[in-house]
Design a protein around this motif. Structure first.
Motif, PDB file in Angstrom:
ATOM      1  N   PHE A  22       0.800  -1.221   0.000  1.00 40.06           N
ATOM      2  CA  PHE A  22       0.000   0.000   0.000  1.00 40.06           C
ATOM      3  C   PHE A  22       0.838   1.279   0.000  1.00 40.06           C
ATOM      4  CE2 PHE A  22      -3.317  -2.831   1.962  1.00 40.06           C
ATOM      5  CZ  PHE A  22      -4.205  -2.744   0.900  1.00 40.06           C
ATOM      6  N   VAL A  23       2.037   1.234   0.577  1.00 42.76           N
ATOM      7  CA  VAL A  23       2.983   2.354   0.633  1.00 42.76           C
ATOM      8  C   VAL A  23       2.507   3.485   1.556  1.00 42.76           C
ATOM      9  CG1 VAL A  23       4.267   4.098  -0.676  1.00 42.76           C
ATOM     10  CG2 VAL A  23       3.848   1.848  -1.690  1.00 42.76           C
ATOM     11  N   VAL A  24       1.245   3.889   1.444  1.00 40.56           N
ATOM     12  CA  VAL A  24       0.744   5.030   2.216  1.00 40.56           C
ATOM     13  C   VAL A  24       0.972   4.867   3.719  1.00 40.56           C
ATOM     14  CG1 VAL A  24      -1.267   6.458   2.763  1.00 40.56           C
ATOM     15  CG2 VAL A  24      -0.951   5.598   0.446  1.00 40.56           C
ATOM     16  N   PRO A  25       0.738   3.689   4.313  1.00 39.69           N
ATOM     17  CA  PRO A  25       1.014   3.560   5.753  1.00 39.69           C
ATOM     18  C   PRO A  25       2.476   3.832   6.111  1.00 39.69           C
ATOM     19  CG  PRO A  25      -0.373   1.753   5.009  1.00 39.69           C
ATOM     20  CD  PRO A  25       0.092   2.471   3.777  1.00 39.69           C
ATOM     21  N   ILE A  26       3.389   3.479   5.213  1.00 42.91           N
ATOM     22  CA  ILE A  26       4.808   3.758   5.459  1.00 42.91           C
ATOM     23  C   ILE A  26       5.053   5.261   5.449  1.00 42.91           C
ATOM     24  CG2 ILE A  26       7.155   3.461   4.574  1.00 42.91           C
ATOM     25  CD1 ILE A  26       6.275   0.786   3.405  1.00 42.91           C
ATOM     26  N   VAL A  27       4.454   5.950   4.486  1.00 43.26           N
ATOM     27  CA  VAL A  27       4.602   7.405   4.392  1.00 43.26           C
ATOM     28  C   VAL A  27       4.026   8.081   5.633  1.00 43.26           C
ATOM     29  CG1 VAL A  27       3.932   9.457   3.088  1.00 43.26           C
ATOM     30  CG2 VAL A  27       4.575   7.367   1.872  1.00 43.26           C
ATOM     31  N   VAL A  28       2.870   7.616   6.088  1.00 42.52           N
ATOM     32  CA  VAL A  28       2.250   8.171   7.294  1.00 42.52           C
ATOM     33  C   VAL A  28       3.171   8.001   8.498  1.00 42.52           C
ATOM     34  CG1 VAL A  28       0.391   7.795   8.971  1.00 42.52           C
ATOM     35  CG2 VAL A  28      -0.141   7.974   6.533  1.00 42.52           C
ATOM     36  N   ASP A  29       3.753   6.829   8.625  1.00 41.81           N
ATOM     37  CA  ASP A  29       4.687   6.579   9.723  1.00 41.81           C
ATOM     38  C   ASP A  29       5.866   7.542   9.664  1.00 41.81           C
ATOM     39  OD1 ASP A  29       5.652   4.884  11.966  1.00 41.81           O
ATOM     40  OD2 ASP A  29       7.235   4.350  10.553  1.00 41.81           O
ATOM     41  N   HIS A  30       6.390   7.788   8.467  1.00 44.37           N
ATOM     42  CA  HIS A  30       7.505   8.721   8.306  1.00 44.37           C
ATOM     43  C   HIS A  30       7.091  10.152   8.627  1.00 44.37           C
ATOM     44  CE1 HIS A  30       9.874   5.875   5.390  1.00 44.37           C
ATOM     45  NE2 HIS A  30       9.799   5.421   6.625  1.00 44.37           N
ATOM     46  N   MET A  31       5.875  10.515   8.261  1.00 46.61           N
ATOM     47  CA  MET A  31       5.384  11.862   8.582  1.00 46.61           C
ATOM     48  C   MET A  31       5.292  12.075  10.089  1.00 46.61           C
ATOM     49  SD  MET A  31       2.366  12.338   5.755  1.00 46.61           S
ATOM     50  CE  MET A  31       2.734  12.738   4.036  1.00 46.61           C
ATOM     51  N   LEU A  32       4.823  11.076  10.786  1.00 45.93           N
ATOM     52  CA  LEU A  32       4.707  11.178  12.238  1.00 45.93           C
ATOM     53  C   LEU A  32       6.072  11.278  12.912  1.00 45.93           C
ATOM     54  CD1 LEU A  32       1.893   8.518  12.668  1.00 45.93           C
ATOM     55  CD2 LEU A  32       1.660  10.956  13.174  1.00 45.93           C
ATOM     56  N   ARG A  33       7.096  10.770  12.237  1.00 44.70           N
ATOM     57  CA  ARG A  33       8.466  10.837  12.762  1.00 44.70           C
ATOM     58  C   ARG A  33       9.218  12.061  12.237  1.00 44.70           C
ATOM     59  NH1 ARG A  33      10.290   5.577  14.380  1.00 44.70           N
ATOM     60  NH2 ARG A  33       8.665   4.004  14.116  1.00 44.70           N
ATOM     61  N   ASP A  34       8.522  12.931  11.500  1.00 42.54           N
ATOM     62  CA  ASP A  34       9.135  14.115  10.880  1.00 42.54           C
ATOM     63  C   ASP A  34      10.206  13.745   9.867  1.00 42.54           C
ATOM     64  OD1 ASP A  34       7.576  15.985  12.265  1.00 42.54           O
ATOM     65  OD2 ASP A  34       8.921  15.914  13.999  1.00 42.54           O
ATOM     66  N   GLU A  35      10.065  12.575   9.266  1.00 47.23           N
ATOM     67  CA  GLU A  35      11.004  12.146   8.235  1.00 47.23           C
ATOM     68  C   GLU A  35      10.474  12.436   6.833  1.00 47.23           C
ATOM     69  OE1 GLU A  35      11.624   8.029   9.040  1.00 47.23           O
ATOM     70  OE2 GLU A  35      12.628   8.382  10.966  1.00 47.23           O
ATOM     71  N   GLU A  36       9.203  12.792   6.744  1.00 48.62           N
ATOM     72  CA  GLU A  36       8.579  13.193   5.485  1.00 48.62           C
ATOM     73  C   GLU A  36       7.731  14.428   5.759  1.00 48.62           C
ATOM     74  OE1 GLU A  36       8.750  12.061   2.433  1.00 48.62           O
ATOM     75  OE2 GLU A  36       9.815  10.160   2.670  1.00 48.62           O
ATOM     76  N   PRO A  37       7.699  15.387   4.815  1.00 48.92           N
ATOM     77  CA  PRO A  37       6.880  16.587   5.038  1.00 48.92           C
ATOM     78  C   PRO A  37       5.399  16.296   4.844  1.00 48.92           C
ATOM     79  CG  PRO A  37       7.862  16.650   2.850  1.00 48.92           C
ATOM     80  CD  PRO A  37       8.436  15.438   3.537  1.00 48.92           C
ATOM     81  N   LEU A  38       4.581  16.964   5.632  1.00 45.32           N
ATOM     82  CA  LEU A  38       3.132  16.897   5.450  1.00 45.32           C
ATOM     83  C   LEU A  38       2.683  18.268   4.953  1.00 45.32           C
ATOM     84  CD1 LEU A  38       0.410  15.548   5.605  1.00 45.32           C
ATOM     85  CD2 LEU A  38       0.345  16.012   8.066  1.00 45.32           C
ATOM     86  N   ASP A  39       2.782  18.453   3.644  1.00 47.67           N
ATOM     87  CA  ASP A  39       2.400  19.719   3.034  1.00 47.67           C
ATOM     88  C   ASP A  39       1.235  19.493   2.080  1.00 47.67           C
ATOM     89  OD1 ASP A  39       3.604  18.390   0.919  1.00 47.67           O
ATOM     90  OD2 ASP A  39       5.444  19.587   0.988  1.00 47.67           O
ATOM     91  N   ASP A  40       0.867  20.538   1.340  1.00 44.25           N
ATOM     92  CA  ASP A  40      -0.274  20.435   0.431  1.00 44.25           C
ATOM     93  C   ASP A  40      -0.067  19.359  -0.628  1.00 44.25           C
ATOM     94  OD1 ASP A  40      -1.507  22.443   1.819  1.00 44.25           O
ATOM     95  OD2 ASP A  40      -1.009  24.030   0.383  1.00 44.25           O
TER      96      ASP A  40
END
Length: 206
Positions: A22-40
């Protein structure tokens, strides 16, 4: 990436496999760790990916994402209820999703039909808990609140799609046969709904 502890029917390997699919759960996990930006751009991309999934796959994907976010808000009683709901969805749909993905045609029609009936209700329960948890958060959980908002919007959208498709199946029983016919040609998504049916609407843009 942290592996989520849920019921014993799914192993760590199974959960890692689902995350990779699914990939998206991995991205969400990274966002919560500030390893990926959560922008528009990230919000739009998440919405596009989730919109592109069939309801059964979207339900499982949203539940996996939810479980990551809920770890950050577990101090709230409503969040613990959300965790329980997400766990139940993952435990119920995960093994069937994996089995159907790896062995197309392996799911009995009766099991398939039962899943079809339950999907709209599961979306509704998950959506309500996502919204309730989001409104209970304080400002220091901004990332979690935004992610909850994205997932609740998608759960609402997919609920309507699942409900409409289910009604179409009951109105046109012969279309149930198209479920099996589409398995081989859509190996990246488990198809519980006929692919010939068009989604009725797009979620409102925030």
């Amino acid at each position: 990436m942290a592996i989520i502890d849920i019921k014993e029917s799914l192993s760590d390997h199974d959960l890692a496999w689902l995350h990779a699919k699914f990939v998206v759960p991995i991205v969400v996990d990274h966002m919560l760790r500030d390893e990926e930006p959560l922008d528009d751009i990230a919000e739009y991309a998440m919405g596009e990916i989730l919109c592109g999934l069939y309801p059964d796959a979207a339900l499982l994907c949203i539940a996996l994402c939810t479980r990551h976010i809920a770890r950050e808000t577990e101090h709230l009683p409503i969040s613990r209820a959300l965790i329980a709901e997400a766990d139940q969805i993952i435990d119920e749909y995960g093994p069937l999703w994996i089995s159907r993905e790896k062995n197309p045609g392996s799911i009995d029609d009766a099991v398939l039909q039962e899943m079809l009936v339950n999907i709209p209700e599961d979306f509704e329960a998950l959506r309500d808990l996502l919204e309730a948890t989001m409104t209970s958060l304080e400002e220091d959980h901004c990332v979690a609140a935004i992610l909850y908002d994205i997932l609740s919007l998608q759960a609402d959208y997919q609920h309507d799609i699942a409900e409409a498709e289910l009604q179409n199946l009951y109105l046109h029983p012969r279309k149930q046969n198209t479920v099996k016919n589409t398995e081989q040609s859509h190996s990246n998504n488990v198809i519980l709904f006929p692919t010939g049916m068009q989604k009725q609407r797009q979620p409102a843009q925030s």
